[in-house]
Design a protein around this motif. Structure first.
Motif, short mmCIF file in Angstrom:
data_model
loop_
_atom_site.label_atom_id
_atom_site.label_comp_id
_atom_site.label_asym_id
_atom_site.label_seq_id
_atom_site.Cartn_x
_atom_site.Cartn_y
_atom_site.Cartn_z
N GLU A 70 0.83 -1.20 0.00
CA GLU A 70 0.00 0.00 0.00
C GLU A 70 0.86 1.25 0.00
OE1 GLU A 70 -3.34 0.72 2.67
OE2 GLU A 70 -3.78 -1.42 2.51
N ALA A 71 1.88 1.22 0.87
CA ALA A 71 2.81 2.34 0.96
C ALA A 71 4.13 1.83 1.51
CB ALA A 71 2.25 3.44 1.87
N VAL A 72 5.22 2.39 1.06
CA VAL A 72 6.54 2.01 1.56
C VAL A 72 6.65 2.51 3.00
CG1 VAL A 72 9.03 2.30 1.25
CG2 VAL A 72 7.54 2.13 -0.75
N SER A 73 7.06 1.64 3.91
CA SER A 73 7.17 2.00 5.33
C SER A 73 8.27 3.04 5.54
CB SER A 73 7.46 0.76 6.18
OG SER A 73 8.77 0.30 5.95
N ASP A 74 8.16 3.78 6.63
CA ASP A 74 9.17 4.79 6.95
C ASP A 74 10.57 4.18 7.12
OD1 ASP A 74 7.40 6.90 6.70
OD2 ASP A 74 6.96 7.00 8.85
N PRO A 75 10.71 3.05 7.84
CA PRO A 75 12.06 2.46 7.94
C PRO A 75 12.61 2.05 6.57
CG PRO A 75 10.64 1.55 9.65
CD PRO A 75 9.76 2.36 8.74
N ALA A 76 11.76 1.52 5.71
CA ALA A 76 12.22 1.13 4.37
C ALA A 76 12.65 2.36 3.57
CB ALA A 76 11.13 0.37 3.62
N LYS A 77 11.89 3.45 3.70
CA LYS A 77 12.27 4.70 3.01
C LYS A 77 13.62 5.20 3.52
CE LYS A 77 7.64 6.53 2.15
NZ LYS A 77 6.69 7.58 2.53
N THR A 78 13.81 5.15 4.83
CA THR A 78 15.05 5.63 5.44
C THR A 78 16.24 4.81 4.96
OG1 THR A 78 13.89 6.43 7.40
CG2 THR A 78 16.25 5.99 7.64
N ASN A 79 16.09 3.50 4.85
CA ASN A 79 17.21 2.63 4.46
C ASN A 79 17.51 2.66 2.97
OD1 ASN A 79 18.26 1.56 6.91
ND2 ASN A 79 16.34 0.44 7.15
N ILE A 80 16.64 3.26 2.18
CA ILE A 80 16.94 3.43 0.76
C ILE A 80 18.18 4.31 0.59
CG2 ILE A 80 16.14 4.61 -1.35
CD1 ILE A 80 13.34 3.47 -0.73
N PRO A 145 38.58 19.57 11.45
CA PRO A 145 37.81 20.79 11.72
C PRO A 145 36.91 20.63 12.94
CG PRO A 145 37.74 20.25 9.38
CD PRO A 145 38.38 19.09 10.08
N GLU A 146 36.85 21.66 13.75
CA GLU A 146 36.08 21.64 14.99
C GLU A 146 34.59 21.35 14.74
OE1 GLU A 146 36.19 21.30 18.94
OE2 GLU A 146 37.95 21.74 17.71
N SER A 147 34.07 21.79 13.59
CA SER A 147 32.66 21.55 13.29
C SER A 147 32.35 20.06 13.24
CB SER A 147 32.27 22.20 11.96
OG SER A 147 33.02 21.64 10.89
N ILE A 148 33.32 19.26 12.83
CA ILE A 148 33.15 17.80 12.78
C ILE A 148 33.13 17.23 14.19
CG2 ILE A 148 34.23 15.62 12.04
CD1 ILE A 148 33.23 17.21 9.68
N ILE A 149 34.04 17.70 15.01
CA ILE A 149 34.18 17.18 16.37
C ILE A 149 32.97 17.55 17.23
CG2 ILE A 149 35.59 17.32 18.47
CD1 ILE A 149 38.01 17.69 16.51
N GLU A 150 32.40 18.71 17.01
CA GLU A 150 31.27 19.18 17.81
C GLU A 150 29.92 18.65 17.33
OE1 GLU A 150 31.54 23.42 17.76
OE2 GLU A 150 33.36 23.44 18.99
N LYS A 151 29.87 18.11 16.15
CA LYS A 151 28.62 17.67 15.54
C LYS A 151 28.13 16.35 16.13
CE LYS A 151 26.84 17.10 10.84
NZ LYS A 151 27.24 17.15 9.44
N ALA A 152 26.83 16.26 16.39
CA ALA A 152 26.26 15.01 16.88
C ALA A 152 26.36 13.96 15.77
CB ALA A 152 24.79 15.22 17.26
N PRO A 153 26.79 12.74 16.10
CA PRO A 153 26.88 11.70 15.07
C PRO A 153 25.53 11.46 14.40
CG PRO A 153 28.03 11.02 17.06
CD PRO A 153 27.28 12.27 17.39
N SER A 154 25.54 11.48 13.07
CA SER A 154 24.30 11.31 12.30
C SER A 154 24.64 10.80 10.91
CB SER A 154 23.58 12.65 12.17
OG SER A 154 22.51 12.57 11.26
N ALA A 155 23.79 9.91 10.42
CA ALA A 155 23.93 9.44 9.04
C ALA A 155 23.23 10.38 8.07
CB ALA A 155 23.36 8.03 8.91
N GLY A 156 22.59 11.43 8.58
CA GLY A 156 21.91 12.39 7.72
C GLY A 156 20.78 11.76 6.92
N LEU A 157 20.14 10.75 7.49
CA LEU A 157 19.11 10.01 6.76
C LEU A 157 17.83 10.82 6.57
CD1 LEU A 157 19.58 6.53 8.44
CD2 LEU A 157 20.50 7.33 6.25
N PHE A 158 17.54 11.68 7.54
CA PHE A 158 16.39 12.58 7.44
C PHE A 158 16.67 13.77 8.35
CE2 PHE A 158 15.38 9.08 10.33
CZ PHE A 158 15.09 9.73 11.51
N ASP A 159 15.96 14.84 8.16
CA ASP A 159 16.20 16.05 8.93
C ASP A 159 16.01 15.79 10.43
OD1 ASP A 159 16.78 17.55 6.67
OD2 ASP A 159 14.67 18.03 6.33
N GLY A 160 17.00 16.19 11.22
CA GLY A 160 16.95 16.02 12.67
C GLY A 160 17.41 14.66 13.16
#
Length: 175
Positions: A70-80, A145-160
């Motif tokens: 019916e619709a692609v699930s949110d986890p499936a969309k994220t893992n694309i 660069p300090e911006s890398i060290i200060e940044k919260a670890p994220s795969a950038g899969l979706f905003d936030g």
């Protein structure tokens, strides 16, 4: 993770290519891109950019039209996203006669926090035995660069999206 992996690869050899791969997240076009370019400049890592947003949308539309769900699930969309990124880096690597470097760390491996056939696929992984704490220590030591060290670890899969929020546990608790 990707910053340290890229820096280590660059220190090991000259034939290195960083690949910026935005895939629908505003974060990918903003801070992720800026941070990747900062590491590129600081460590003389050549980069290219492949925008996967249209490919992602086309894939989602094709799956929707198939009628299989019916619709692609949110986890499936994220893992694309990580799966498209992996297909992209393997296409570039094979064409260039190169290897794909992994960017997963020891904490993520312990938690099983990776996408099968996405960021869990690689030819070698120089940071696979390092905890997140050790990765930050290496980044500081190498002058990232300090911006890398200060940044919260994220795969950038979706905003936030942050790794810790998605896993529901801090890296400190894992370690």
């Amino acid at each position: 993770d990707s910053a340290l992996a890229g820096i280590l690869c660059r220190k090991a050899c000259d034939d290195v290519l960083g690949v910026i791969m935005p895939c629908g997240s505003k974060q990918n076009y903003g801070t992720d891109r800026e941070d990747a370019l900062a590491v590129s400049r600081a460590f003389s890592i050549p980069v290219t950019e492949v925008d996967l947003t249209a490919v992602r949308e086309a894939l989602l539309e094709a799956v929707d039209r198939s009628g299989a769900v019916e619709a692609v699930s949110d986890p499936a969309k994220t893992n694309i996203n990580p799966r498209l990124r992996m297909a992209t880096v393997y296409a570039l690597a094979q064409t260039r006669g190169a290897l794909v470097c992994g960017t997963g760390n020891k904490d993520e491996a312990f938690m099983g926090y990776f996408t099968k056939w996405g960021d869990g696929a690689y030819d070698f992984n120089p940071i696979g035995d390092l905890t997140v704490t050790e990765i930050y220590e290496f980044l500081r030591f190498l002058g990232a660069p300090e911006s890398i060290i200060e940044k919260a670890p994220s795969a950038g899969l979706f905003d936030g999206q942050t790794d810790e929020k998605e896993m529901g546990v801090t890296y400190a608790a894992i370690e």
